[in-house]
Design a protein around this motif. Structure first.
Motif, mmCIF file in Angstrom:
data_model
loop_
_atom_site.group_PDB
_atom_site.id
_atom_site.type_symbol
_atom_site.label_atom_id
_atom_site.label_comp_id
_atom_site.label_asym_id
_atom_site.label_seq_id
_atom_site.Cartn_x
_atom_site.Cartn_y
_atom_site.Cartn_z
ATOM 1 N N LEU A 1 32.053 35.240 56.095
ATOM 2 C CA LEU A 1 33.421 35.770 56.262
ATOM 3 C C LEU A 1 33.406 37.199 56.819
ATOM 4 C CD1 LEU A 1 36.160 35.373 53.576
ATOM 5 C CD2 LEU A 1 35.874 37.548 54.663
ATOM 6 N N ASP A 2 32.466 38.021 56.328
ATOM 7 C CA ASP A 2 32.509 39.439 56.726
ATOM 8 C C ASP A 2 31.999 39.689 58.143
ATOM 9 O OD1 ASP A 2 30.043 38.714 55.739
ATOM 10 O OD2 ASP A 2 29.555 40.678 54.932
ATOM 11 N N THR A 3 31.361 38.701 58.776
ATOM 12 C CA THR A 3 31.014 38.908 60.193
ATOM 13 C C THR A 3 31.862 38.012 61.092
ATOM 14 O OG1 THR A 3 29.241 37.235 60.305
ATOM 15 C CG2 THR A 3 28.620 39.453 59.604
ATOM 16 N N ARG A 4 32.622 37.098 60.467
ATOM 17 C CA ARG A 4 33.411 36.170 61.264
ATOM 18 C C ARG A 4 34.872 36.607 61.409
ATOM 19 N NH1 ARG A 4 34.456 29.827 59.817
ATOM 20 N NH2 ARG A 4 35.696 29.322 61.643
ATOM 21 N N ALA A 5 35.421 37.188 60.326
ATOM 22 C CA ALA A 5 36.845 37.528 60.346
ATOM 23 C C ALA A 5 37.086 38.864 61.054
ATOM 24 C CB ALA A 5 37.376 37.599 58.920
ATOM 25 N N ASP A 6 38.331 39.068 61.455
ATOM 26 C CA ASP A 6 38.737 40.337 62.053
ATOM 27 C C ASP A 6 38.346 41.490 61.112
ATOM 28 O OD1 ASP A 6 41.195 41.308 64.159
ATOM 29 O OD2 ASP A 6 40.722 42.634 62.484
ATOM 30 N N ASP A 7 37.832 42.572 61.701
ATOM 31 C CA ASP A 7 37.324 43.692 60.896
ATOM 32 C C ASP A 7 38.321 44.162 59.838
ATOM 33 O OD1 ASP A 7 34.890 43.923 62.208
ATOM 34 O OD2 ASP A 7 35.816 45.030 63.849
ATOM 35 N N LYS A 8 39.604 44.188 60.217
ATOM 36 C CA LYS A 8 40.592 44.760 59.302
ATOM 37 C C LYS A 8 41.025 43.780 58.215
ATOM 38 C CE LYS A 8 43.373 48.001 60.652
ATOM 39 N NZ LYS A 8 42.563 49.129 60.232
ATOM 40 N N ILE A 9 40.586 42.525 58.342
ATOM 41 C CA ILE A 9 40.903 41.539 57.310
ATOM 42 C C ILE A 9 39.801 41.520 56.251
ATOM 43 C CG2 ILE A 9 41.179 39.049 56.897
ATOM 44 C CD1 ILE A 9 42.433 38.904 59.708
ATOM 45 N N VAL A 10 38.598 41.910 56.669
ATOM 46 C CA VAL A 10 37.434 41.791 55.781
ATOM 47 C C VAL A 10 37.629 42.591 54.497
ATOM 48 C CG1 VAL A 10 34.983 42.322 55.532
ATOM 49 C CG2 VAL A 10 35.811 41.282 57.642
ATOM 50 N N ASN A 11 38.033 43.862 54.626
ATOM 51 C CA ASN A 11 38.163 44.697 53.427
ATOM 52 C C ASN A 11 39.204 44.160 52.450
ATOM 53 O OD1 ASN A 11 39.559 47.117 51.927
ATOM 54 N ND2 ASN A 11 37.392 47.609 52.185
ATOM 55 N N PRO A 12 40.436 43.842 52.894
ATOM 56 C CA PRO A 12 41.394 43.291 51.933
ATOM 57 C C PRO A 12 40.913 41.988 51.305
ATOM 58 C CG PRO A 12 42.458 43.697 54.061
ATOM 59 C CD PRO A 12 41.033 44.083 54.208
ATOM 60 N N TYR A 13 40.183 41.184 52.081
ATOM 61 C CA TYR A 13 39.730 39.896 51.544
ATOM 62 C C TYR A 13 38.680 40.103 50.457
ATOM 63 C CZ TYR A 13 40.517 34.950 52.129
ATOM 64 O OH TYR A 13 40.960 33.670 51.944
ATOM 65 N N LEU A 14 37.725 40.990 50.727
ATOM 66 C CA LEU A 14 36.689 41.239 49.714
ATOM 67 C C LEU A 14 37.304 41.902 48.480
ATOM 68 C CD1 LEU A 14 33.584 42.362 51.827
ATOM 69 C CD2 LEU A 14 34.187 40.099 51.010
ATOM 70 N N ALA A 15 38.297 42.772 48.705
ATOM 71 C CA ALA A 15 38.982 43.416 47.578
ATOM 72 C C ALA A 15 39.725 42.366 46.751
ATOM 73 C CB ALA A 15 39.950 44.476 48.088
ATOM 74 N N ALA A 16 40.328 41.379 47.445
ATOM 75 C CA ALA A 16 41.046 40.312 46.738
ATOM 76 C C ALA A 16 40.071 39.514 45.872
ATOM 77 C CB ALA A 16 41.734 39.397 47.752
ATOM 78 N N ALA A 17 38.896 39.236 46.425
ATOM 79 C CA ALA A 17 37.884 38.492 45.658
ATOM 80 C C ALA A 17 37.466 39.292 44.428
ATOM 81 C CB ALA A 17 36.673 38.208 46.540
ATOM 82 N N ASP A 18 37.292 40.609 44.595
ATOM 83 C CA ASP A 18 36.942 41.486 43.474
ATOM 84 C C ASP A 18 38.007 41.409 42.378
ATOM 85 O OD1 ASP A 18 34.570 42.500 44.318
ATOM 86 O OD2 ASP A 18 35.386 44.344 45.175
ATOM 87 N N SER A 19 39.284 41.453 42.813
ATOM 88 C CA SER A 19 40.390 41.440 41.843
ATOM 89 C C SER A 19 40.399 40.149 41.047
ATOM 90 C CB SER A 19 41.746 41.585 42.549
ATOM 91 O OG SER A 19 41.774 42.768 43.265
ATOM 92 N N VAL A 20 40.156 39.038 41.721
ATOM 93 C CA VAL A 20 40.147 37.747 41.023
ATOM 94 C C VAL A 20 38.956 37.683 40.073
ATOM 95 C CG1 VAL A 20 39.856 35.258 41.353
ATOM 96 C CG2 VAL A 20 41.434 36.534 42.808
ATOM 97 N N LEU A 21 37.801 38.145 40.528
ATOM 98 C CA LEU A 21 36.610 38.132 39.669
ATOM 99 C C LEU A 21 36.805 39.011 38.437
ATOM 100 C CD1 LEU A 21 33.630 38.368 42.189
ATOM 101 C CD2 LEU A 21 34.045 36.525 40.574
ATOM 102 N N GLY A 22 37.487 40.142 38.640
ATOM 103 C CA GLY A 22 37.713 41.071 37.534
ATOM 104 C C GLY A 22 38.873 40.678 36.648
ATOM 105 N N GLY A 23 39.574 39.606 37.022
ATOM 106 C CA GLY A 23 40.721 39.156 36.237
ATOM 107 C C GLY A 23 41.926 40.069 36.387
#
Lengths: 443, 293
Positions: free
Chosen positions: A396-418
């Motif tokens: 995902l981090d080399t395939r998606a648009d650069d500006k989408i990568v950070n919000p997406y990884l942050a979203a994953a962090d938020s879900v993992l952290g509950g």
């Protein structure tokens, strides 16, 4: 004397205005795409890649020295740096239009940026329908093909799988490898009951969660929708599969990962599996060498491990045979005065002889066909079969648009952290995608 | 007179030229770049005026990063100036000469540790299951407070700030100790004769007499807090979920992950304006309140 500050301010303003009206970015001075060598290879090549680990670097150094030995008129300046420093350094070199003759690229949009910016030489004539090109796995070549033109030489392939300790599985009563995602979760419950951590997971820098999301998104969202959305299209990330992918991640977190937290490094988590405290880890086939005694794993683990790809998710709308992964490759600078020599070196580096050496010495899967039988590492032949029988979904981090990568990884962090539900997290991603369009760099 | 001036200018010119080239030119160039949208990979720059600044104002991560910098600055001023001054005064007034030397060395040692090493060390201390912090809490019966300190969005930035205080506290204490030592003893004797207690003497003699040093330290800690980068990158990389981003790391992420160089330049300009304003305000304030030694 009183006029001095005013004069200084005036000068400063003048300089500012001069700069505002003046220089832009340096132009790309492309050299001719002439790949014919005039006589024997000779000249100087600069190479920048990202395999600086002490386990990997000697192989590439030895390859460069061997090419120099065979071609006495050639010198190669090979430099290797770690992943993140590589990203920084290549960006600075790209900005100054002073790229090395040969440089590394991840697949997907990462490589495409160099192609779109005319910073990578078009190698279509060298790689499509040629003897050299036919030696590569077709999927590997496709990873560096954009708009029908091929810009990169694939070197090795990598896929994400679950490595597991067979003894712990047996002790926990998990008799067969999970075939569906719910079976995987049930296996986690049993392993936990047997007193082990089901899945070692370290997400200190965010990319391990990104790899899991690459996998879940590819399984939950149809491929065409995924491609459009990762590209930053309008109205992106509205498919319900994205929220389901985050739900899958949340379920895996809840039932398989240790309760304490995920802020440890991927390597620390791996140590727990190697020491027999955790049953599984989601890792790259590139890491198989670390699971062997020669790579430092305890004998007890090295003789009792196996792996499986992410099992199917019932009812998912994406590809049930998707596997997160990627093909690493090398590009030739479009401004290089030594394109012919660069291609000749790359032909040597990806020759069957060298590719077999790469498989044997590094324990990697080569992008060159028919080399898996050179493997010494257990599991590598199986990994080759897994890659061949699955559809590769690029990180995902080399395939998606650069500006989408950070919000997406942050979203994953938020879900993992509950801290966010999958739906809330997807809202953040959609906002990120919207910002990417509104404030995007592209003209 | 004119010849003398020319000679002076001649001697000053090389230094001025170097400062202009390596300090002022990059600042001006950064402001210029902040008015464009461009990628390092694609040719051409698009002039967008103040669009990058508008983007910053609408970016929740930017505001969160700015808030984290403010937390950093306030905590640093409290510990590295306020508490360090109290400690410096205690060391000078209440501790015996021999023990004083040992304690100074003990407090100063963290400042000699590299930031990267200190970051890695604290990462181990904060580890959720095997870290010393959680183990210590468990050992004293406070297991309920165990936490994934760097992995929780609510505590990650405080974990980093805490490490930074540990590292810099001893250094500023040493600087303030030197300032306290320079205060004439007569002033303390006069205060004692006038019946002032230790606390009153501290506030009415020590604090005013070290104002130059505290001003300098406030400027350094505040601007340092807005320039913070290494410790965050080493310990959290700005995560989880951007919770520990500061302006420096968000600038870096925007430039090298987001490939949005113009936006990164705009963040750089904001950092410059904040640190410049903090320094200027503090200098003005201290000039007005200067106390003659």
């Amino acid at each position: 004397m009183r006029r001095t500050p005013a004069a200084a301010a005036g000068c400063l303003l003048a300089v500012l205005l001069m700069l505002l009206s003046g220089c832009g970015q340096a132009p790309v001075r492309a050299t001719a795409n002439d790949f014919r060598l005039a006589g024997k290879p000779h000249g100087h090549l600069t190479v920048l890649e990202k395999w600086a680990d002490p386990e990997y670097a000697p192989y590439f150094k030895a390859a460069a020295r061997e090419y120099e030995r065979r071609n006495p008129g050639v010198t190669i300046d090979l430099q290797a740096v770690g992943d993140q420093p590589y990203k920084d350094r290549i960006a600075v070199l790209a900005a100054s239009r002073e790229l090395p003759d040969i440089y590394f690229a991840w697949p997907g949009r990462y490589a495409q940026k160099f192609a779109d910016g005319r910073l990578a030489a078009d190698l279509t004539g060298q790689l499509r329908g040629t003897r050299w090109g036919n030696t590569f796995e077709p999927d590997a070549l496709d990873a560096f093909t954009f708009g029908g033109r091929t810009y990169g030489v694939p070197l090795n392939m990598d896929a994400k799988v679950f490595a597991y300790n067979e003894k712990i599985f047996a002790k926990a009563g998990v008799e067969r490898v999970p075939r569906t995602f719910p079976e995987l979760l049930t296996a986690c419950d049993r392993i936990k009951k047997a007193g082990y951590t089901p899945l070692a997971f370290g997400n200190q820098y965010g990319w391990p969660a990104g790899h899991l999301l690459t996998q879940f998104n590819a399984m939950e969202v149809p491929a065409d929708v995924l491609a459009r959305d990762y590209d930053g299209a309008e109205g992106a990330f509205t498919h319900p599969g994205y929220a389901r992918a985050l739900e899958d991640l949340a379920r895996l977190r809840q039932r398989c990962m240790p309760p304490g937290g995920t802020s440890i490094s991927h390597e620390s988590a791996q140590a727990r599996m190697l020491l027999g405290k955790a049953a599984m880890q989601y890792l790259e086939t590139l890491e198989f060498s670390y699971l062997d005694e020669s790579g430092g794993a305890p004998k007890e683990f090295a003789e009792n491990w196996n792996f499986f790809a992410m099992p199917e998710i019932p009812g998912a709308k994406g590809s049930p045979r998707a596997v997160a992964g990627g093909t690493d490759g090398l590009l030739v600078s479009n401004t290089s005065p030594n394109k012919a020599l660069a291609v000749d070196f790359l032909k040597f580096l990806t020759s069957r002889e060298q590719a077999r050496k790469l498989v044997r010495e590094l324990g990697w899967l080569s992008a060159v066909k028919g080399t898996a039988d050179a493997a010494r590492l257990p599991g590598l032949a199986g990994a080759q079969r897994t890659v061949a029988s699955h559809e590769m979904s690029v990180w995902l981090d080399t395939r998606a648009d650069d500006k989408i990568v950070n919000p997406y990884l942050a979203a994953a962090d938020s879900v993992l952290g509950g801290n966010a539900t999958p739906e809330q997290a997807m809202k953040t991603v959609r906002r990120g995608a919207e910002n990417a369009r509104r404030f995007g760099v592209r003209p | 007179m004119t010849r003398r001036r020319i000679r002076h200018a001649f001697y000053v010119a090389p230094a001025l030229a170097l400062i202009a080239l390596f300090v002022y030119y990059p600042i001006v160039e950064n402001v210029r770049l902040s008015l464009f949208k461009f990628s390092v990979f694609r040719p051409g720059m698009r002039y967008v005026g103040l669009e990058n600044y508008r983007q910053a104002f609408q970016d929740p991560v930017f505001w969160h990063a700015l808030l984290n910098n403010v937390f950093y600055a306030v905590t640093s001023v409290v510990f590295q100036v306020g508490a360090a001054l109290v400690l410096a005064a205690v060391l000078e007034e209440l501790i015996g000469r021999r023990l004083r030397g040992v304690l100074r060395a003990v407090y100063f040692i963290p400042a000699a540790v590299s930031m990267t090493v200190a970051g890695l060390l604290f990462q181990f201390l904060y580890q959720p299951d095997a870290g010393l912090v959680n183990s210590a809490l468990d050992a004293v019966g406070l297991g309920g407070l165990q936490h994934d300190w760097l992995g929780d969005a609510a505590t990650s930035i405080w974990g980093v700030i805490n490490m930074s205080q540990w590292q810099s506290f001893g250094y500023t204490t040493m600087l303030l100790t030197v300032a306290v030592q320079r205060i004439p003893r007569e002033l303390y004797e006069a205060a004692t004769v006038d019946g002032a207690g230790r606390i009153r003497t501290f506030f009415h003699v020590t604090v005013p007499m070290v104002r130059d040093m505290t001003t300098l330290l406030i400027i350094l800690t505040v601007s340092g807090a807005f320039l913070v980068f290494n410790e965050v990158m080493v310990m959290t990389g700005g995560g989880p979920a951007n919770s520990s981003q500061v302006l420096g790391t968000w600038l870096y992420t925007s430039a090298f992950t987001g490939d949005d160089m113009g936006y990164a330049a705009a963040i750089g300009t904001v950092i410059f304006l904040i640190t410049f304003a903090a320094g200027a305000l503090q200098l003005l304030h201290s000039r007005r309140k200067a106390v003659a030694p």
